[in-house]
Design an enzyme around this catalytic site. Sequence first.
Site, short mmCIF file in Angstrom:
data_model
loop_
_atom_site.label_atom_id
_atom_site.label_comp_id
_atom_site.label_asym_id
_atom_site.label_seq_id
_atom_site.Cartn_x
_atom_site.Cartn_y
_atom_site.Cartn_z
N TYR A 139 0.85 -1.18 0.00
CA TYR A 139 0.00 0.00 0.00
C TYR A 139 0.89 1.23 0.00
CZ TYR A 139 -3.25 3.56 1.70
OH TYR A 139 -4.01 4.70 1.83
N GLU A 227 -3.35 7.56 -3.97
CA GLU A 227 -3.37 6.26 -3.28
C GLU A 227 -3.15 5.14 -4.29
OE1 GLU A 227 -6.04 4.57 0.29
OE2 GLU A 227 -7.04 4.45 -1.64
#
Length: 419
Positions: A139, A227
């Site tokens: 992530y 993101e």
Amino acid sequence: MKLHEYQAKEIFARHGVAVPRGRVASTPAEARAIAEQLGGKVVVKAQIHAGGRGKGRLVAKPDTASMYQKLISDPANNSGQVKGERVGGVRLASTAEEAEREAANILGKYLVSIQTGPDGKLVKNVLVEEQSAVAKEYYLAIIIDGAQGCPLIMASTEGGQEIEVVAHSNPEAIVRIPVSPVAGFQPYVGRALAAGLGLKDDQAAQFTKLAEGLYDVAMKNDTSLVEVNPLVVTDEGKVIALDGKLTIDDNALFRHRELEALRDKDEEDPLEVLAQSLGVANFIKLDGNIGCVVNGAGLAMATMDTIKLAGGEPANFLDIGTVNDPQRVVSALKVILEDPSVKAILVNIFGGMARVDIIAQGVIDAHRQMEIHVPVVMRLIGTNLAEGEKLVEESGLPLIRATGLAEAAAKAVAAANAA
Ligand code: GDP
Ligand code: MN
């Protein structure tokens, strides 16, 4: 302003961030042609302004609070197509024909995911990309940390799942590196991130290049969020951005006219789109039934709090600002009246630089120009109050008057409940 994944990835690629090869399609035939060019083995991904697509559900029509309930009560469910079942908005295809079929399955349907709300989102486009052989998912995100006054890069070895879940269950698995906005992305930032993720050698180098590219994306486009979830290491040892989310800070959009073309109004709240088109700038749709017209953001917040204290729910946040044109008030009321859940309206004005009489005139004009089918509670105080009172009285309109804010809120709640 949010962007679609395919738009985000086009921007990523321009900043040297490795992404899978692929293109967007709006018809199954287009999806097939793209898949053919990519060699047939592709992933077909619904393009909506929400994540959780892989674990979402596709429906012909969004019925169903119950389906959504099931999704949110079982956020860890893993039944996306990627894991074998024929549901979800991210699907693997082995041939161009299959890609065409999967695109036909997805396009024109509503995708309900944990992030869309119960109504889901209509899928108008799919991204067709070459498949990646995923060895490990990570992530990575870049946000603006208001408290520290700088960009903050967050990375985690727990990719592919929602970061909020990781933050809750396994907070030490998240590495946070603040970046000096003056010095920018220095080599130590990349090293600290890579080390935090346990990446070494060539992969650490690839990762650092990718993170630096994303930092560049953030700075050049004034993003409030970048993101990548997941960022993956493939079986061949390549580091790539497999997903991509970009949110541009609305307050900076005036500096990025070229991004305006990427806006997808279908994805935005229709009332907010209407508000923008009428020049009602600070309007945010909420879930309650009491429409609010207030001057000043702080007073608007206090008004919403007071409505809640009185047992009601605001239908919107609205700061009409310093008004010197009654038509602005008319426009604001027009937007609020378009909301079918609104059962009463509370106009709460503290006239400082804004003049009470101009706002009163706006409310009166609105009654003359359109049918106002809900009770309107007015609380006026401040500059030119006497002139405003006089206008209201002479208008003969059935406005419900209040002096204090608590009284106004109570009257608005009572009026909404009586409707
Ligand atoms: P999201 O569910 O909306 O966040 O969509 P993602 O783009 O993150 O895709 C969901 C999941 O699908 C990812 O976490 C991956 O596990 C999987 N996935 C997406 N593309 C590929 C691919 O090319 N190959 C493989 N093996 N998995 C993929
Ligand atoms: Mn994702």
